[in-house]
Design an enzyme around this catalytic site. Structure first.
Site, PDB file in Angstrom:
ATOM      1  N   ASP A   1       0.870  -1.180   0.000  1.00 30.77           N
ATOM      2  CA  ASP A   1       0.000   0.000   0.000  1.00 30.77           C
ATOM      3  C   ASP A   1       0.913   1.239   0.000  1.00 30.77           C
ATOM      4  O   ASP A   1       2.133   1.122  -0.174  1.00 30.77           O
ATOM      5  CB  ASP A   1      -1.009  -0.031   1.165  1.00 30.77           C
ATOM      6  CG  ASP A   1      -0.357   0.177   2.532  1.00 30.77           C
ATOM      7  OD1 ASP A   1       0.896   0.296   2.606  1.00 30.77           O
ATOM      8  OD2 ASP A   1      -1.087   0.228   3.530  1.00 30.77           O
ATOM      9  N   HIS A   2       0.314   2.417   0.222  1.00 27.29           N
ATOM     10  CA  HIS A   2       1.102   3.658   0.162  1.00 27.29           C
ATOM     11  C   HIS A   2       2.221   3.680   1.202  1.00 27.29           C
ATOM     12  O   HIS A   2       3.256   4.303   0.983  1.00 27.29           O
ATOM     13  CB  HIS A   2       0.181   4.870   0.353  1.00 27.29           C
ATOM     14  CG  HIS A   2      -0.662   4.769   1.595  1.00 27.29           C
ATOM     15  ND1 HIS A   2      -1.761   3.937   1.658  1.00 27.29           N
ATOM     16  CD2 HIS A   2      -0.553   5.357   2.801  1.00 27.29           C
ATOM     17  CE1 HIS A   2      -2.297   4.045   2.872  1.00 27.29           C
ATOM     18  NE2 HIS A   2      -1.579   4.902   3.587  1.00 27.29           N
TER      19      HIS A   2
ATOM     20  N   CYS B   1       3.050  -3.238   4.062  1.00 21.36           N
ATOM     21  CA  CYS B   1       2.187  -2.109   4.438  1.00 21.36           C
ATOM     22  C   CYS B   1       2.902  -1.399   5.592  1.00 21.36           C
ATOM     23  O   CYS B   1       4.101  -1.625   5.791  1.00 21.36           O
ATOM     24  CB  CYS B   1       0.765  -2.576   4.800  1.00 21.36           C
ATOM     25  SG  CYS B   1       0.664  -3.680   6.211  1.00 21.36           S
ATOM     26  N   GLY B   2       2.229  -0.559   6.339  1.00 17.65           N
ATOM     27  CA  GLY B   2       2.914   0.218   7.377  1.00 17.65           C
ATOM     28  C   GLY B   2       3.542  -0.662   8.448  1.00 17.65           C
ATOM     29  O   GLY B   2       4.743  -0.617   8.693  1.00 17.65           O
ATOM     30  N   THR B   3       2.708  -1.465   9.109  1.00 17.74           N
ATOM     31  CA  THR B   3       3.212  -2.360  10.154  1.00 17.74           C
ATOM     32  C   THR B   3       3.441  -3.780   9.646  1.00 17.74           C
ATOM     33  O   THR B   3       4.133  -4.560  10.294  1.00 17.74           O
ATOM     34  CB  THR B   3       2.172  -2.471  11.291  1.00 17.74           C
ATOM     35  OG1 THR B   3       0.941  -2.935  10.703  1.00 17.74           O
ATOM     36  CG2 THR B   3       1.959  -1.146  11.987  1.00 17.74           C
ATOM     37  N   GLY B   4       2.786  -4.123   8.557  1.00 24.10           N
ATOM     38  CA  GLY B   4       2.810  -5.500   8.062  1.00 24.10           C
ATOM     39  C   GLY B   4       1.631  -6.308   8.598  1.00 24.10           C
ATOM     40  O   GLY B   4       1.359  -7.415   8.136  1.00 24.10           O
ATOM     41  N   ILE B   5       0.916  -5.727   9.562  1.00 25.96           N
ATOM     42  CA  ILE B   5      -0.169  -6.482  10.198  1.00 25.96           C
ATOM     43  C   ILE B   5      -1.370  -6.633   9.255  1.00 25.96           C
ATOM     44  O   ILE B   5      -1.899  -7.730   9.059  1.00 25.96           O
ATOM     45  CB  ILE B   5      -0.578  -5.822  11.536  1.00 25.96           C
ATOM     46  CG1 ILE B   5       0.571  -5.979  12.538  1.00 25.96           C
ATOM     47  CG2 ILE B   5      -1.850  -6.470  12.094  1.00 25.96           C
ATOM     48  CD1 ILE B   5       0.376  -5.215  13.825  1.00 25.96           C
ATOM     49  N   GLY B   6      -1.791  -5.526   8.662  1.00 31.16           N
ATOM     50  CA  GLY B   6      -2.953  -5.580   7.774  1.00 31.16           C
ATOM     51  C   GLY B   6      -2.745  -6.572   6.635  1.00 31.16           C
ATOM     52  O   GLY B   6      -3.610  -7.415   6.354  1.00 31.16           O
ATOM     53  N   MET B   7      -1.597  -6.494   5.996  1.00 30.34           N
ATOM     54  CA  MET B   7      -1.309  -7.399   4.877  1.00 30.34           C
ATOM     55  C   MET B   7      -1.270  -8.852   5.353  1.00 30.34           C
ATOM     56  O   MET B   7      -1.711  -9.756   4.639  1.00 30.34           O
ATOM     57  CB  MET B   7       0.023  -7.039   4.220  1.00 30.34           C
ATOM     58  CG  MET B   7      -0.013  -5.770   3.401  1.00 30.34           C
ATOM     59  SD  MET B   7      -1.113  -5.931   1.948  1.00 30.34           S
ATOM     60  CE  MET B   7      -0.494  -4.558   0.951  1.00 30.34           C
TER      61      MET B   7
ATOM     62  N   HIS C   1      10.800 -23.676   9.152  1.00 27.52           N
ATOM     63  CA  HIS C   1       9.787 -24.429   9.896  1.00 27.52           C
ATOM     64  C   HIS C   1       8.371 -24.297   9.349  1.00 27.52           C
ATOM     65  O   HIS C   1       7.563 -25.199   9.511  1.00 27.52           O
ATOM     66  CB  HIS C   1       9.779 -23.996  11.372  1.00 27.52           C
ATOM     67  CG  HIS C   1      10.954 -24.521  12.136  1.00 27.52           C
ATOM     68  ND1 HIS C   1      11.034 -24.487  13.522  1.00 27.52           N
ATOM     69  CD2 HIS C   1      12.117 -25.097  11.716  1.00 27.52           C
ATOM     70  CE1 HIS C   1      12.192 -25.018  13.907  1.00 27.52           C
ATOM     71  NE2 HIS C   1      12.863 -25.381  12.833  1.00 27.52           N
TER      72      HIS C   1
ATOM     73  N   ARG D   1       9.338 -33.211  10.399  1.00 31.36           N
ATOM     74  CA  ARG D   1       8.232 -32.994  11.347  1.00 31.36           C
ATOM     75  C   ARG D   1       7.430 -31.726  11.002  1.00 31.36           C
ATOM     76  O   ARG D   1       6.242 -31.631  11.308  1.00 31.36           O
ATOM     77  CB  ARG D   1       8.730 -32.940  12.794  1.00 31.36           C
ATOM     78  CG  ARG D   1       9.611 -31.746  13.109  1.00 31.36           C
ATOM     79  CD  ARG D   1      10.276 -31.894  14.474  1.00 31.36           C
ATOM     80  NE  ARG D   1      11.033 -30.700  14.862  1.00 31.36           N
ATOM     81  CZ  ARG D   1      12.234 -30.380  14.363  1.00 31.36           C
ATOM     82  NH1 ARG D   1      12.803 -31.137  13.439  1.00 31.36           N
ATOM     83  NH2 ARG D   1      12.861 -29.297  14.785  1.00 31.36           N
ATOM     84  N   HIS D   2       8.088 -30.789  10.339  1.00 28.00           N
ATOM     85  CA  HIS D   2       7.391 -29.544   9.995  1.00 28.00           C
ATOM     86  C   HIS D   2       6.371 -29.770   8.879  1.00 28.00           C
ATOM     87  O   HIS D   2       5.361 -29.081   8.819  1.00 28.00           O
ATOM     88  CB  HIS D   2       8.399 -28.463   9.617  1.00 28.00           C
ATOM     89  CG  HIS D   2       9.425 -28.245  10.694  1.00 28.00           C
ATOM     90  ND1 HIS D   2       9.087 -27.759  11.938  1.00 28.00           N
ATOM     91  CD2 HIS D   2      10.753 -28.511  10.722  1.00 28.00           C
ATOM     92  CE1 HIS D   2      10.174 -27.705  12.701  1.00 28.00           C
ATOM     93  NE2 HIS D   2      11.188 -28.158  11.983  1.00 28.00           N
TER      94      HIS D   2
HETATM   95  C1  RB5 Z   1      -1.958   2.710   6.470  1.00 26.27           C
HETATM   96  O1  RB5 Z   1      -1.978   3.935   7.115  1.00 26.27           O
HETATM   97  C2  RB5 Z   1      -1.714   1.590   7.488  1.00 26.27           C
HETATM   98  O2  RB5 Z   1      -2.830   1.428   8.298  1.00 26.27           O
HETATM   99  C3  RB5 Z   1      -1.385   0.295   6.758  1.00 26.27           C
HETATM  100  O3  RB5 Z   1      -0.272   0.496   5.970  1.00 26.27           O
HETATM  101  C4  RB5 Z   1      -1.043  -0.901   7.622  1.00 26.27           C
HETATM  102  O4  RB5 Z   1      -0.067  -0.607   8.574  1.00 26.27           O
HETATM  103  C5  RB5 Z   1      -2.151  -1.673   8.155  1.00 26.27           C
HETATM  104  O5  RB5 Z   1      -1.977  -2.673   8.852  1.00 26.27           O
END
Ligand code: RB5
Length: 199
Positions: free
Chosen positions: A55-56, A112-118, A145, A179-180
Site C-alpha cells: 500500500d502507500h 504495508c505500514g506495520t505489516g499487520i494488515g497485509m 519451519h 516434522r514440519h
Molecule cells: C496505512 O496507514 C496503514 O494502516 C497500513 O499500511 C497498515 O499498517 C495496516 O496494517
C-alpha cells in the site's frame, strides 16, 4: 499496469507453437493474462517468480526490494501500488495472495505500514502461510519451519538495509520438511474442515 521482470517467458500460439525467451528485462502489460503481438493473442507463462505488492506505506520499501530482486536476478511481478497516494491495503494484499494461493505465482512479498494488515489479508487465503518478518531470525525460521510462501514486512518499522537482508534470507532459506511437513499438513486439514463447514 503490471510490470514483469527477470523471468523466463514462453509464448504459446495455437498455430506457430511455443517460443521460449531468455530472462526478460522490464516488460509492462496492461493485462495480467495475455499479451497482444501483431493482432494475435500470445499467452504468457511466468516461471519462478515473486508477486510483490504494497500500500502507500510500503511503496518506498517496495522500490528497494525490487532493486534487490533485480540484483539477485529473481523474477517478480509488481502488483502496485505505485504512488504515495493513500490506498486500501486489502486491495493489494488480495491480488498477491490470490495468485500465490491459486499457484499462479510461487511466492509473494507484501508491505504495508506495520505489516499487520497485509498479514491478516494474506492468511485468509487457502494454502497461504504469510509470515510477518521485521527481523532476520523470524525470516529464517518462517522458511525453515513454516514453509512461508508470503513474506510480509512493515514499511514503517524496518529500514531499507535490514529489509533487504530479510528478503535475501527469506528467498534463500529452504523448508526443512520432516516434522514440519506434518504440522503444515495439519494446517491444510484445518482448511479442508472449515471448507466443509462452509466457513
Ligand atoms: C496505512 O496507514 C496503514 O494502516 C497500513 O499500511 C497498515 O499498517 C495496516 O496494517
Amino acid at each position: 499496469m503490471l510490470v514483469v521482470a527477470g523471468v523466463s517467458l514462453r509464448f504459446d500460439h495455437p498455430v506457430c507453437g511455443s517460443y521460449f525467451f531468455g530472462k526478460t528485462r522490464k516488460l509492462k502489460f496492461a493485462a495480467t493474462e495475455s499479451l497482444i503481438l501483431d493482432n494475435e493473442s500470445f499467452y504468457l507463462t511466468i516461471e519462478m517468480t515473486i508477486a510483490i505488492g504494497c500500500d502507500h506505506a510500503g511503496v518506498e520499501l517496495k522500490k528497494d526490494i525490487i532493486s534487490l530482486l533485480d540484483d539477485l536476478h529473481i523474477g517478480y511481478v509488481d502488483y502496485g501500488t505505485d504512488s504515495s497516494e493513500s490506498v486500501d491495503y486489502p486491495d493489494f494484499g488480495e491480488k498477491v495472495s490470490n495468485d500465490v494461493s491459486t499457484g499462479k505465482i510461487e511466492k509473494g512479498i507484501l508491505i504495508c505500514g506495520t505489516g499487520i494488515g497485509m498479514s491478516i489479508v494474506a492468511n485468509k487465503f487457502p494454502g497461504i502461510r504469510a509470515s510477518l518478518c521485521n527481523e532476520l531470525f523470524t525470516a529464517k525460521m518462517s522458511r525453515l519451519h513454516n514453509d512461508a510462501n508470503i513474506l510480509v514486512i512493515g514499511g514503517r518499522i524496518v529500514g531499507k538495509d535490514l529489509a533487504k537482508e530479510i528478503v535475501k534470507t527469506w528467498v534463500s532459506t529452504p523448508f526443512e520438511g520432516e516434522r514440519h511437513s506434518r504440522r503444515i499438513e495439519k494446517i491444510s486439514r484445518i482448511e479442508d474442515r472449515l471448507k466443509k463447514h462452509g466457513v
